[in-house]
Scaffold this active site. Sequence first.
Site, PDB file in Angstrom:
ATOM      1  N   SER A  71      -9.910  16.281 -18.688  1.00 30.83           N
ATOM      2  CA  SER A  71     -11.077  15.832 -17.933  1.00 30.83           C
ATOM      3  C   SER A  71     -11.422  16.897 -16.904  1.00 30.83           C
ATOM      4  O   SER A  71     -10.753  17.932 -16.804  1.00 30.83           O
ATOM      5  CB  SER A  71     -10.782  14.507 -17.240  1.00 30.83           C
ATOM      6  OG  SER A  71      -9.750  14.675 -16.272  1.00 30.83           O
ATOM      7  N   LYS A  72     -12.471  16.636 -16.121  1.00 24.20           N
ATOM      8  CA  LYS A  72     -12.912  17.626 -15.140  1.00 24.20           C
ATOM      9  C   LYS A  72     -11.823  17.968 -14.136  1.00 24.20           C
ATOM     10  O   LYS A  72     -11.729  19.103 -13.676  1.00 24.20           O
ATOM     11  CB  LYS A  72     -14.158  17.111 -14.414  1.00 24.20           C
ATOM     12  CG  LYS A  72     -15.410  17.144 -15.275  1.00 24.20           C
ATOM     13  CD  LYS A  72     -16.632  16.728 -14.479  1.00 24.20           C
ATOM     14  CE  LYS A  72     -17.881  16.800 -15.362  1.00 24.20           C
ATOM     15  NZ  LYS A  72     -19.098  16.394 -14.611  1.00 24.20           N
ATOM     16  N   ARG A  73     -11.004  17.001 -13.813  1.00 20.33           N
ATOM     17  CA  ARG A  73      -9.948  17.289 -12.825  1.00 20.33           C
ATOM     18  C   ARG A  73      -8.899  18.243 -13.381  1.00 20.33           C
ATOM     19  O   ARG A  73      -8.148  18.863 -12.628  1.00 20.33           O
ATOM     20  CB  ARG A  73      -9.296  15.987 -12.346  1.00 20.33           C
ATOM     21  CG  ARG A  73      -8.518  15.240 -13.406  1.00 20.33           C
ATOM     22  CD  ARG A  73      -8.077  13.865 -12.897  1.00 20.33           C
ATOM     23  NE  ARG A  73      -7.483  13.056 -13.940  1.00 20.33           N
ATOM     24  CZ  ARG A  73      -6.192  13.063 -14.242  1.00 20.33           C
ATOM     25  NH1 ARG A  73      -5.371  13.843 -13.565  1.00 20.33           N
ATOM     26  NH2 ARG A  73      -5.719  12.295 -15.198  1.00 20.33           N
ATOM     27  N   HIS A  74      -8.823  18.377 -14.703  1.00 22.73           N
ATOM     28  CA  HIS A  74      -7.886  19.320 -15.317  1.00 22.73           C
ATOM     29  C   HIS A  74      -8.521  20.690 -15.532  1.00 22.73           C
ATOM     30  O   HIS A  74      -7.828  21.662 -15.801  1.00 22.73           O
ATOM     31  CB  HIS A  74      -7.425  18.813 -16.698  1.00 22.73           C
ATOM     32  CG  HIS A  74      -6.687  17.521 -16.653  1.00 22.73           C
ATOM     33  ND1 HIS A  74      -7.153  16.380 -17.272  1.00 22.73           N
ATOM     34  CD2 HIS A  74      -5.516  17.168 -16.064  1.00 22.73           C
ATOM     35  CE1 HIS A  74      -6.283  15.396 -17.085  1.00 22.73           C
ATOM     36  NE2 HIS A  74      -5.301  15.840 -16.349  1.00 22.73           N
TER      37      HIS A  74
END
Length: 474
Positions: free
Chosen positions: A246-249
């Site tokens: 996801s974006k946090r990764h």
Amino acid sequence: MSSDVRVRFAPSPTGYLHIGGARTALFNWLFARHHGGKFFLRIEDTDRSRSTDEAIEAIIDGMRWFGLDWDKWEGSDKDPIRQTDRFDLYRQKVRELLDRGLAYHCYCTAEELDARRKEAMAQGKVPRYDGRCRLLTAPVPGKEAAIRFKASSEGEIVIDDMVKGKVVFDAGTVDDLIILRSDGTPTYNFCVVVDDVDMQISHVIRGDDHLNNTPRQIQLYQALGYPLPRFGHVSMILGPDKARLSKRHGATAIQQYREEGYLPEAMVNYLVRLGWSHKDQEIFSLPELIEKFSIEQVGASAAVFNPEKLIWLNAHYIKTGDPKRLAQLLLPHLERLGVASDQIDLARLTQIVVALRERTRTLKEMADSAVYFFTDEITIDEKAQKLLTPEALPVLKAVRDRLAETPFEHAPLEEAFRSISEALGLKLAQIAQPVRAAVTGKTVSPGIFDVLMILGKEKSLKRLDRQVAQFTAK
């Protein structure tokens, strides 16, 4: 396999090109180039409510930054191919299926279908169309009809997957999918099959989120009398915590990595290693990748995104890359920091790249570290300020006076500093550190002699004068 290999990357322009899509494009490109075949870019924009021209341009921009060129398809004067330009062909193929009794009109409304889906889920069943409109023998007045494909529910559908091996589906799980909406627009699964056949695609390499679509598409190939391509479904990419990326990764648009100062060759090298390997080798040039890539060496298990590995690779390519090319790539990062392009001399910037590359991981970091070479008013950071004490004044004055008479070349500068060190009874580092703080505003920089040579005599003396004057004013 030979030049008969024909593959495609077919993104939907409902967003930007992300890590997963970029890796799929790269695997297809390498597969084609390895076999001397063709690689096509096809924009699957049948979802007109979500597709945007901006997203199409972003996909093309990302592909070009990656260096993934594509071949022009012989069957179209458009490049890349867009499905919205091919609606007449899809509708023709729908009519063929209707004429052969392999498709039918469905008058079920969206509300009716949604109610049945909820009912099935409440009963613990898998939601699927119940085929009630198959039995209609006449149109339903006052209702617009979608067209559904008559799926076969008998037997098994076997996929000899190039990545996952043998995958078996029960044909009874395949429902009658809509191939033409009631508004006359064709649907994804149908267009994919028609396009892949029309373009003579030999191998379909895509993410395994498409695996469940494959049984439906196989039945469409068979109904239309088309030969099947070989399928290869690449596993998803997971974050470091093994959750879906996801974006946090870091699952952001590819262009964001360019903005952060990553090099395309580092991204290519990193992405290809997310699921593919060749012995224990980590670093690959593009020609090496083309030579060694094999889809059979792509692992069936999910790859894990490791941002530290990516930044390590990027640092490697900065250290080993052509300084002149890196200087060109550094320009926009400096401009974003307010350094006007007319202030930048490329020959001098190349020297700066060479001086900074050993301690830099991204071009953005390099730009941050290079700003003091271009501005007349440097900011002294907190750590550097601690070196600029009254005790440093004799050092700065001695260095300033000596440098005024010294050629700005490495050997004379080193001799000058050693002479001052002996005269003041100080270590060389005790001379270099306050000078570094005065001329760069930082405590960390390339070697002080390299810094002075790049700054030049006039700018170096001016900065030392300014610092001496500040002490005198106090």
